[in-house]
Design an enzyme around this catalytic site. Structure first.
Site: not given
Length: 293
Positions: A21, A99, A249
């Site tokens: 959501t 993720i 990164h």
């Protein structure tokens, strides 16, 4: 039949979305559904009983597993809550794709230790996910640049994955599966884990490995590539990065003379991989090695 258990995602993968959501979770759930991924449930604590795009929302992973058959999860939960979400998935499911970025390293270490103890598979964190063209995706990658084929891709970089996939697709080389292992210092599946799956996968004829400076993941991959029967093509980003400076990164930093682009290139070439200097060179090398025009 496309897909294979060797490459993680197939027609039998039934996934739930943790954080369905939220802004990112809802957007990418829509994209995954449109691509044909079997998203069977969503999880957001306190939102149980709602529905999103025809997908029922539950308060917990355990609630979902009590009602239906599900074997994978993709996590879009904010970093402070990602560890708890991952633990919940790892307890009940076989494959967990994280993720979320900016997860504290200590949290990631605990996640991986628990997954190892439970014998479960984790991809990420800080990953674009996984896509098997024509089957589905558990991730955030733009689907239009991928097409079905026999070239496997494994990468530490999301954007470079997209660049290489686009080059391959444009040249007529489709992909079997593309796996982003994540750009953090601590991740689940590594290069070797994915290379082993590609080596065993009858749907993969060759592999593209996209590495970057920092750590020794590429050097460890080289030791396995020596044993592979399938050709491996590689690219290492960050060749111009100064030592001690993090590049993009968290895992992309050269320290103590290790993790340099040159050391990685040397190791990969010594193992028999073909290393290219730029993404645009990959197609010509694959054509030459595979004997196709």
């Amino acid at each position: 039949m496309r897909g294979s258990i060797m490459i993680l995602l197939d027609e039998d993968t039934r996934c739930l979305v943790q954080g369905i959501t939220g802004k990112q979770g809802s957007f990418h759930t829509r994209q995954m559904l449109e691509y044909g991924t079997r998203i069977v449930a969503g999880v957001t604590p306190g939102k149980g009983g709602q529905e999103f795009l025809g997908v029922d929302v539950y308060n917990s992973v355990e609630e979902v597993t009590e009602e239906m058959d599900v074997n994978a999860s993709i996590i879009f939960v904010p970093a402070p809550f990602a560890k708890d979400a991952a633990f919940e998935s790892i307890k009940h499911l076989d494959l967990v794709v994280i993720i979320t970025e900016h997860i504290p390293v200590h949290d990631s270490m605990q996640i991986m230790e628990y997954a190892s103890r439970m014998g479960k598979t984790v991809i990420g964190p800080n990953t674009p996910g996984i896509i098997t063209p024509g089957i589905g995706k558990l991730g955030i990658m733009p689907t239009h640049i991928f097409t079905e084929g026999t070239i496997g891709i494994v990468s530490r970089s999301g954007t470079l994955t997209y660049e290489f996939a686009a080059q391959l697709t444009e040249a007529g080389f489709g992909q079997s599966t593309c796996v982003g292992i994540g750009g953090d210092p601590v991740t689940g599946l590594g290069f070797v884990d994915v290379l082993e799956r590609f080596e065993d996968d009858p749907g993969t004829d060759a592999v593209v490995l996209i590495g970057e400076i920092g750590g020794d993941a590429e050097e460890r991959a080289a030791s396995y590539i020596e044993q592979m029967s399938k050709p491996v093509f590689a690219f290492i980003s960050g060749a111009t990065a100064p030592p001690g400076k993090r590049m993009g990164h968290a895992g992309a930093i050269i320290e103590g003379g290790t993790g340099t682009a040159s050391s990685k290139r040397e190791a990969l070439e010594a193992a028999g991989a073909v290393v290219v200097d730029r993404p645009s060179a990959i197609v010509d090398e694959i054509r030459a090695q595979l004997g196709v025009r």
